[in-house]
Design a protein around this motif. Sequence first.
Motif, PDB file in Angstrom:
ATOM      1  N   PRO A 202     -10.924   1.452  -6.111  1.00 40.27           N
ATOM      2  CA  PRO A 202     -10.371   2.674  -5.506  1.00 40.27           C
ATOM      3  C   PRO A 202      -8.978   2.986  -6.036  1.00 40.27           C
ATOM      4  N   ASN A 203      -8.702   4.260  -6.221  1.00 40.70           N
ATOM      5  CA  ASN A 203      -7.393   4.689  -6.717  1.00 40.70           C
ATOM      6  C   ASN A 203      -6.288   4.397  -5.719  1.00 40.70           C
ATOM      7  N   THR A 204      -6.599   4.469  -4.458  1.00 36.05           N
ATOM      8  CA  THR A 204      -5.643   4.180  -3.399  1.00 36.05           C
ATOM      9  C   THR A 204      -6.339   3.466  -2.257  1.00 36.05           C
ATOM     10  N   ALA A 205      -5.592   2.635  -1.559  1.00 38.16           N
ATOM     11  CA  ALA A 205      -6.174   1.871  -0.449  1.00 38.16           C
ATOM     12  C   ALA A 205      -5.704   2.380   0.901  1.00 38.16           C
ATOM     13  N   THR A 206      -5.001   3.487   0.902  1.00 38.95           N
ATOM     14  CA  THR A 206      -4.419   3.977   2.155  1.00 38.95           C
ATOM     15  C   THR A 206      -5.471   4.399   3.170  1.00 38.95           C
ATOM     16  N   HIS A 207      -6.618   4.883   2.687  1.00 37.08           N
ATOM     17  CA  HIS A 207      -7.655   5.377   3.590  1.00 37.08           C
ATOM     18  C   HIS A 207      -8.680   4.309   3.952  1.00 37.08           C
ATOM     19  N   ILE A 208      -8.535   3.111   3.421  1.00 33.94           N
ATOM     20  CA  ILE A 208      -9.533   2.060   3.621  1.00 33.94           C
ATOM     21  C   ILE A 208      -9.126   1.184   4.803  1.00 33.94           C
ATOM     22  N   SER A 209      -9.997   1.077   5.777  1.00 31.14           N
ATOM     23  CA  SER A 209      -9.703   0.327   6.987  1.00 31.14           C
ATOM     24  C   SER A 209      -9.832  -1.177   6.762  1.00 31.14           C
ATOM     25  N   LEU A 210      -9.221  -1.934   7.670  1.00 31.69           N
ATOM     26  CA  LEU A 210      -9.355  -3.390   7.624  1.00 31.69           C
ATOM     27  C   LEU A 210     -10.806  -3.811   7.860  1.00 31.69           C
ATOM     28  N   ALA A 211     -11.523  -3.020   8.669  1.00 28.95           N
ATOM     29  CA  ALA A 211     -12.930  -3.326   8.930  1.00 28.95           C
ATOM     30  C   ALA A 211     -13.746  -3.251   7.645  1.00 28.95           C
ATOM     31  N   ALA A 212     -13.456  -2.262   6.797  1.00 27.86           N
ATOM     32  CA  ALA A 212     -14.172  -2.121   5.527  1.00 27.86           C
ATOM     33  C   ALA A 212     -13.895  -3.309   4.611  1.00 27.86           C
ATOM     34  N   TRP A 213     -12.617  -3.717   4.539  1.00 27.46           N
ATOM     35  CA  TRP A 213     -12.287  -4.885   3.726  1.00 27.46           C
ATOM     36  C   TRP A 213     -12.932  -6.141   4.306  1.00 27.46           C
ATOM     37  N   GLY A 214     -12.973  -6.222   5.629  1.00 22.43           N
ATOM     38  CA  GLY A 214     -13.614  -7.367   6.277  1.00 22.43           C
ATOM     39  C   GLY A 214     -15.106  -7.429   5.970  1.00 22.43           C
ATOM     40  N   GLY A 215     -15.759  -6.258   5.980  1.00 21.29           N
ATOM     41  CA  GLY A 215     -17.172  -6.200   5.631  1.00 21.29           C
ATOM     42  C   GLY A 215     -17.410  -6.657   4.208  1.00 21.29           C
ATOM     43  N   LEU A 216     -16.539  -6.209   3.289  1.00 24.36           N
ATOM     44  CA  LEU A 216     -16.666  -6.615   1.887  1.00 24.36           C
ATOM     45  C   LEU A 216     -16.462  -8.123   1.743  1.00 24.36           C
ATOM     46  N   LEU A 217     -15.500  -8.659   2.472  1.00 20.96           N
ATOM     47  CA  LEU A 217     -15.237 -10.100   2.400  1.00 20.96           C
ATOM     48  C   LEU A 217     -16.436 -10.901   2.898  1.00 20.96           C
ATOM     49  N   TYR A 218     -17.062 -10.433   3.987  1.00 22.29           N
ATOM     50  CA  TYR A 218     -18.215 -11.158   4.529  1.00 22.29           C
ATOM     51  C   TYR A 218     -19.371 -11.187   3.530  1.00 22.29           C
ATOM     52  N   VAL A 219     -19.715 -10.024   2.984  1.00 29.83           N
ATOM     53  CA  VAL A 219     -20.861  -9.989   2.069  1.00 29.83           C
ATOM     54  C   VAL A 219     -20.564 -10.726   0.765  1.00 29.83           C
ATOM     55  N   SER A 220     -19.280 -10.811   0.398  1.00 32.12           N
ATOM     56  CA  SER A 220     -18.913 -11.502  -0.840  1.00 32.12           C
ATOM     57  C   SER A 220     -19.013 -13.016  -0.694  1.00 32.12           C
ATOM     58  N   VAL A 221     -18.468 -13.540   0.397  1.00 33.53           N
ATOM     59  CA  VAL A 221     -18.397 -14.995   0.572  1.00 33.53           C
ATOM     60  C   VAL A 221     -19.649 -15.557   1.223  1.00 33.53           C
TER      61      VAL A 221
END
Length: 288
Positions: A202-221
């Motif tokens: 993403p060009n910027t992370a300002t619009h990305i919620s912590l929940a979205a990053w948390g979801g990505l972390l779960y599916v990654s690990v």
Amino acid sequence: MPPSTVSKGWINGFIGVLIFSGSLPATRLAVIDLNPYFVTVARASIAGLIALAVLLIGKQKKPNTTDLGKLALTAFGVVLGFPLFSALALQYITSANSIVFLGLLPLATASFGVWRHGEKPKPAFWLFSAVGATLVVGFAVLQGFSTSALGNGLMLLAIITCGLGYAEGASLAKTLGGWQVISWCLVISLPIMLPLTFYFLPNTATHISLAAWGGLLYVSVFSMFVGFIFWYKGMAQGGIASISQLQLLQPFFGLGIAAGVLHEHVSTLMIIITLGVIACVAGSKKFA
């Protein structure tokens, strides 16, 4: 297989299913704010770097050249196919709707196990599997297709590719080991996935919620690495067709997560269908 080994297979398979049950709700959280293509390649890259470190620390030997084809098929199914198609599908349907499709996964996995690896379940096994699959398809026709045929079609593709990846990986796990299979699949995917991660970043992370990053972390690990350690080991111990039926339990756990974490509506029909496919796992387990 000795009874004790088969029992261990069911335990390992069950742990894998529990971990995988959070995959679709977590993916749904991620794609609300993140590009589904980025989610697909980023989860593979993060898991791939973890797998590379584990392989290097464990000083694992490289797989034989004869195994590379199976590793590539496994990677296509579980590193690329299911993550990509499910992430795209979750742009059009809720995670609760997508979770019901998981009832088709045991049939897909068992079918590839028979076709690719010569397993021979009893006819009654196919009867229970077919009933479970019919319940899922019937639900999709009655509910899902009225909202998004594209989303349902993408989930069907996700299930087919995942079944292929599960069956191939389980076959390899008998010789390579469960965690080694998923690790090598992720590592051979890194040269493609890592550059694409930076491309779709993403060009910027300002619009990305912590929940979205948390979801990505779960599916990654967990979804992309830890869950497969138990899942492939379980199928190698208990048989592809037999252990694959545990996936019929996954919608039950997944719907609970979708309702509790995402606050998505879980209809009475969803619950009835889910209970139906759970009943099918008991029958298919007996005749696998």
